[in-house]
Design a protein around this motif. Sequence first.
Motif, PDB file in Angstrom:
ATOM      1  N   ILE A 121      26.535 -18.862 -55.951  1.00  0.00           N
ATOM      2  CA  ILE A 121      26.343 -20.370 -55.576  1.00  0.00           C
ATOM      3  C   ILE A 121      25.238 -20.804 -55.403  1.00  0.00           C
ATOM      4  CG2 ILE A 121      27.463 -22.136 -53.913  1.00  0.00           C
ATOM      5  CD1 ILE A 121      29.498 -19.929 -54.871  1.00  0.00           C
ATOM      6  N   ILE A 122      24.921 -21.908 -56.475  1.00  0.00           N
ATOM      7  CA  ILE A 122      23.479 -22.204 -56.687  1.00  0.00           C
ATOM      8  C   ILE A 122      23.420 -23.835 -56.296  1.00  0.00           C
ATOM      9  CG2 ILE A 122      21.610 -22.756 -58.156  1.00  0.00           C
ATOM     10  CD1 ILE A 122      22.444 -20.334 -59.913  1.00  0.00           C
ATOM     11  N   GLY A 123      22.388 -23.955 -55.171  1.00  0.00           N
ATOM     12  CA  GLY A 123      22.174 -25.154 -54.535  1.00  0.00           C
ATOM     13  C   GLY A 123      20.894 -25.753 -55.442  1.00  0.00           C
ATOM     14  N   THR A 124      21.166 -27.072 -56.057  1.00  0.00           N
ATOM     15  CA  THR A 124      20.098 -27.543 -56.650  1.00  0.00           C
ATOM     16  C   THR A 124      20.218 -29.162 -56.836  1.00  0.00           C
ATOM     17  OG1 THR A 124      18.959 -27.321 -59.088  1.00  0.00           O
ATOM     18  CG2 THR A 124      21.450 -27.386 -58.726  1.00  0.00           C
ATOM     19  N   THR A 125      19.425 -29.568 -57.730  1.00  0.00           N
ATOM     20  CA  THR A 125      19.402 -31.012 -57.577  1.00  0.00           C
ATOM     21  C   THR A 125      19.995 -31.400 -59.148  1.00  0.00           C
ATOM     22  OG1 THR A 125      17.045 -31.191 -58.810  1.00  0.00           O
ATOM     23  CG2 THR A 125      17.319 -31.183 -56.209  1.00  0.00           C
ATOM     24  N   PRO A 126      20.317 -32.843 -59.043  1.00  0.00           N
ATOM     25  CA  PRO A 126      20.836 -33.382 -60.607  1.00  0.00           C
ATOM     26  C   PRO A 126      19.773 -33.046 -61.827  1.00  0.00           C
ATOM     27  CG  PRO A 126      20.858 -34.871 -58.946  1.00  0.00           C
ATOM     28  CD  PRO A 126      20.286 -33.999 -58.082  1.00  0.00           C
ATOM     29  N   ALA A 145      23.318 -39.343 -55.243  1.00  0.00           N
ATOM     30  CA  ALA A 145      23.934 -39.783 -54.119  1.00  0.00           C
ATOM     31  C   ALA A 145      24.603 -38.372 -53.304  1.00  0.00           C
ATOM     32  CB  ALA A 145      25.099 -40.847 -54.235  1.00  0.00           C
ATOM     33  N   ALA A 146      25.230 -37.836 -54.200  1.00  0.00           N
ATOM     34  CA  ALA A 146      25.813 -36.407 -53.603  1.00  0.00           C
ATOM     35  C   ALA A 146      24.751 -35.538 -52.609  1.00  0.00           C
ATOM     36  CB  ALA A 146      26.509 -35.633 -54.501  1.00  0.00           C
ATOM     37  N   LEU A 147      23.712 -35.421 -53.513  1.00  0.00           N
ATOM     38  CA  LEU A 147      22.482 -34.830 -52.929  1.00  0.00           C
ATOM     39  C   LEU A 147      22.193 -35.522 -51.500  1.00  0.00           C
ATOM     40  CD1 LEU A 147      20.371 -32.502 -53.380  1.00  0.00           C
ATOM     41  CD2 LEU A 147      18.983 -34.259 -54.397  1.00  0.00           C
ATOM     42  N   SER A 150      24.484 -34.904 -48.854  1.00  0.00           N
ATOM     43  CA  SER A 150      25.019 -33.476 -48.786  1.00  0.00           C
ATOM     44  C   SER A 150      26.609 -33.489 -48.816  1.00  0.00           C
ATOM     45  CB  SER A 150      24.747 -32.758 -47.530  1.00  0.00           C
ATOM     46  OG  SER A 150      23.385 -33.115 -47.348  1.00  0.00           O
ATOM     47  N   LEU A 151      27.268 -34.193 -50.127  1.00  0.00           N
ATOM     48  CA  LEU A 151      28.348 -34.061 -50.031  1.00  0.00           C
ATOM     49  C   LEU A 151      28.931 -32.593 -50.724  1.00  0.00           C
ATOM     50  CD1 LEU A 151      28.987 -37.321 -52.134  1.00  0.00           C
ATOM     51  CD2 LEU A 151      29.080 -36.834 -49.517  1.00  0.00           C
ATOM     52  N   ARG A 152      30.146 -32.352 -50.516  1.00  0.00           N
ATOM     53  CA  ARG A 152      30.637 -31.041 -50.852  1.00  0.00           C
ATOM     54  C   ARG A 152      31.359 -31.164 -52.238  1.00  0.00           C
ATOM     55  NH1 ARG A 152      34.863 -30.496 -47.165  1.00  0.00           N
ATOM     56  NH2 ARG A 152      34.355 -32.370 -46.002  1.00  0.00           N
ATOM     57  N   VAL A 153      30.642 -31.383 -53.261  1.00  0.00           N
ATOM     58  CA  VAL A 153      31.047 -31.586 -54.587  1.00  0.00           C
ATOM     59  C   VAL A 153      30.294 -30.142 -55.534  1.00  0.00           C
ATOM     60  CG1 VAL A 153      31.114 -33.938 -54.879  1.00  0.00           C
ATOM     61  CG2 VAL A 153      28.890 -32.774 -55.080  1.00  0.00           C
ATOM     62  N   ALA A 154      31.328 -29.846 -56.431  1.00  0.00           N
ATOM     63  CA  ALA A 154      30.749 -28.589 -57.264  1.00  0.00           C
ATOM     64  C   ALA A 154      30.837 -28.745 -58.480  1.00  0.00           C
ATOM     65  CB  ALA A 154      31.619 -27.352 -56.752  1.00  0.00           C
ATOM     66  N   VAL A 155      30.046 -28.301 -59.512  1.00  0.00           N
ATOM     67  CA  VAL A 155      29.997 -28.114 -60.852  1.00  0.00           C
ATOM     68  C   VAL A 155      30.175 -26.587 -61.205  1.00  0.00           C
ATOM     69  CG1 VAL A 155      28.909 -28.551 -62.964  1.00  0.00           C
ATOM     70  CG2 VAL A 155      28.755 -30.385 -61.273  1.00  0.00           C
ATOM     71  N   LEU A 204      27.365 -24.783 -59.130  1.00  0.00           N
ATOM     72  CA  LEU A 204      26.327 -25.504 -58.791  1.00  0.00           C
ATOM     73  C   LEU A 204      26.725 -26.569 -57.696  1.00  0.00           C
ATOM     74  CD1 LEU A 204      24.997 -26.070 -62.507  1.00  0.00           C
ATOM     75  CD2 LEU A 204      24.228 -24.413 -60.580  1.00  0.00           C
ATOM     76  N   ILE A 205      26.118 -26.459 -56.505  1.00  0.00           N
ATOM     77  CA  ILE A 205      26.390 -27.660 -55.748  1.00  0.00           C
ATOM     78  C   ILE A 205      25.049 -28.311 -55.160  1.00  0.00           C
ATOM     79  CG2 ILE A 205      28.511 -26.513 -54.674  1.00  0.00           C
ATOM     80  CD1 ILE A 205      26.731 -25.280 -52.518  1.00  0.00           C
ATOM     81  N   PRO A 206      25.159 -29.326 -54.764  1.00  0.00           N
ATOM     82  CA  PRO A 206      23.905 -30.009 -54.092  1.00  0.00           C
ATOM     83  C   PRO A 206      22.996 -29.116 -53.213  1.00  0.00           C
ATOM     84  CG  PRO A 206      25.604 -31.662 -54.007  1.00  0.00           C
ATOM     85  CD  PRO A 206      26.067 -30.183 -54.331  1.00  0.00           C
ATOM     86  N   ILE A 207      21.632 -29.103 -53.286  1.00  0.00           N
ATOM     87  CA  ILE A 207      20.877 -27.955 -52.558  1.00  0.00           C
ATOM     88  C   ILE A 207      21.092 -28.464 -51.094  1.00  0.00           C
ATOM     89  CG2 ILE A 207      18.732 -29.355 -52.842  1.00  0.00           C
ATOM     90  CD1 ILE A 207      17.459 -26.400 -53.126  1.00  0.00           C
ATOM     91  N   SER A 208      21.116 -29.712 -50.937  1.00  0.00           N
ATOM     92  CA  SER A 208      21.255 -30.085 -49.480  1.00  0.00           C
ATOM     93  C   SER A 208      22.598 -29.693 -48.743  1.00  0.00           C
ATOM     94  CB  SER A 208      21.213 -31.850 -49.258  1.00  0.00           C
ATOM     95  OG  SER A 208      22.191 -32.158 -50.206  1.00  0.00           O
ATOM     96  N   THR A 209      23.462 -29.552 -49.460  1.00  0.00           N
ATOM     97  CA  THR A 209      24.890 -29.047 -49.326  1.00  0.00           C
ATOM     98  C   THR A 209      24.779 -27.752 -48.972  1.00  0.00           C
ATOM     99  OG1 THR A 209      25.998 -30.705 -50.554  1.00  0.00           O
ATOM    100  CG2 THR A 209      27.475 -29.171 -49.578  1.00  0.00           C
ATOM    101  N   ALA A 210      24.211 -27.009 -49.795  1.00  0.00           N
ATOM    102  CA  ALA A 210      24.091 -25.358 -49.567  1.00  0.00           C
ATOM    103  C   ALA A 210      23.178 -25.064 -48.369  1.00  0.00           C
ATOM    104  CB  ALA A 210      23.358 -25.142 -50.999  1.00  0.00           C
ATOM    105  N   GLN A 211      22.191 -25.913 -48.205  1.00  0.00           N
ATOM    106  CA  GLN A 211      21.405 -25.700 -46.934  1.00  0.00           C
ATOM    107  C   GLN A 211      22.021 -25.895 -45.885  1.00  0.00           C
ATOM    108  OE1 GLN A 211      17.965 -28.074 -47.970  1.00  0.00           O
ATOM    109  NE2 GLN A 211      16.866 -26.612 -48.575  1.00  0.00           N
TER     110      GLN A 211
END
Lengths: 402, 252
Positions: A121-126, A145-147, A150-155, A204-211
């Motif tokens: 699971i990789i937290g990153t930015t667009p 916006a997702a970043l 800290s939305l719970r969205v995944a690629v 891939l998920i937003p890094i803020s969500t991962a944190q």
Amino acid sequence: MTALELIRLAISRLGTSRLRAVLTMLGVIIGVGSIVALVAVAQGATSGITDRIQGLGTNLLTVSPGATRNGFTRLALGSATTLTTEDAQAIAAASGVAAVAPELSTQKLVIAGIQNTTTSIIGTTPAYLEVRTYTMWQGSFFNQAALDGSLRVAVLGSTTADNLGLDGSSIGQTIQIGGIPFHLVGIMQPKGSSGITSQDDQVLIPISTAQHYFVGGDKVRSISVSVASASQIDATQGELTALLEQRHGTNGTNDDFTITSQAQLLSTFSSITGLLTVLLGGIASISLVVGGIGIMNIMLVSVRERTREIGIRKAIGARSSDILFQFLVEALVLSLLGGVIGIVVGLAASLLIGQIAGWGFIFNPLTVVVAVGFSLVVGVVFGVWPARAAARLDPIASLRYE
Amino acid sequence: MRGTAFAAGGQGPFGNPATGAPGTDASVSAPAVIELRGITRIYSTGRLEVAALRGVDLDVWQGDFLAIVGPSGSGKSTMMNIIGCLDRPTAGSYRLGGTPVEQLSDDDLARVRGRAIGFVFQSFNLLPRTSALENVATPLLYQGVSRKERHARAQAALERLGLGERVHHEPSELSGGQQQRVAIARALVTEPALILADEPTGNLDSQAGADVIALLHELNASGTTIVLITHDSDVAVQALRQVHVRDGLLVQ
């Protein structure tokens, strides 16, 4: 005698003992064939590795945490704790930097319906999409916006999507990551292996969500930086080093981070493949030399067997140089013919190996030129001695030779 | 020069009317193809020196048919080697068609062998696994004659010797007599000033041997100069004239 007459004569003489000619050529065939095949394989491997490294991203610099230093008390998660999202933001503001993608990773169980898989699971930015040169297959990448939220969205990477039985119709579905529901927003195009790890088996998920949900804190595992142009890579690398040293209060002797560029990675790989090419080529060259000695051996036997023929030729008007060239051209025809067959064998072998290894067939005309040149040299070097021996024979003694 | 050389060397060995030598008048009018003067050949093997020839004078004229007769060890093979430009004399002078041979380089000697002399050997000495046509054409190869002309001339020479049907046969597919005829065709194809035949009948049965001698007579009748080297006096008497070699000297 013209060159054409000499070649015609050589071929007609060799034609009288075809099996011997073929066996004599075998050494050269094997030598040239293995040189051609090994060089083609090494070039294929090099280009395959180069493609994959370049596939990692365009003008990519990777900032990783350095070795953990004595005196630190927090050693959790190894040394992956010296870079922060603030570092990434500072780098993004530096000149020459096109895009920055901090990364944070963890392993979690991912569940979609009745399928599940454990993956990165990789937290990153667009910016990740641009920096690592991925393209989307279905849906879209998560946005700023997702970043920010800290939305719970995944690629999903293509392999992960396959493993979970997800496709284009699944966009918008909910999947579980580490027991937490996420909204599936996109699936990426496959990219292939980097040679070390699969680049397609990841979420891939937003890094803020991962944190927020998985790691805690503001640490990142690495920061991928895309430099605006290839010519700026070295300058940007220096600039980022200075920037991070300033931020971390280090001075080059105790840096807690490392910046590597693709160029460094490439040169490391190409020095390895280059060394391998030289090594394998060297071994193959030994067999070519052995092949040359085989030609010399047979030509010496042939001169002895054909002593009477040489005497006859001298009696009916052949000069010593005619005899010299006759035998030299025979050696050359053997080595050149062997070389040509060797090239065909070598190219066929490299085609086969390329197909199996999956990097296709790389035909380099230079290899053929060099191989033909090598066979010529072998023919001359190992043909001269027997030819001189033939030319020096005394006609009277040769005519009486039984 | 030629006249005095003839006067000095010609009278001794060739004055024998019993061998049917050409008369003096004919000798003077025809040019000498071969002029040997004081030819000496000494072989050195370590400390030992063996004189194979000890001062031989000999003239052979255009259109001559000479037999050089002698037992083995007499020096007749050495004479053949020197006349055939395969060997050089230790001392003395040799003019072939007026050219002083001892001044020629090895390459020039090869050229002389190719153009001026046709060899016929006891053991035929044809190139193995090579067709009669190629065998006959080979001397022309070393003269730079084109392939087409080589084959045409070789074909003509073989036809002249009655081997028109056998041009594509290899020596192993021919009888001894046929092989010797191929060898004679090879000697003829360059139109040499001289045919040098070394025991040409030695490996043949009497019928084939007689055919070869008849063939040599035929060639001689059409103007070819022939020197025949033999130990066999039955063969030698068929030449127009004979000289005998013994212990490196020409004797009566």
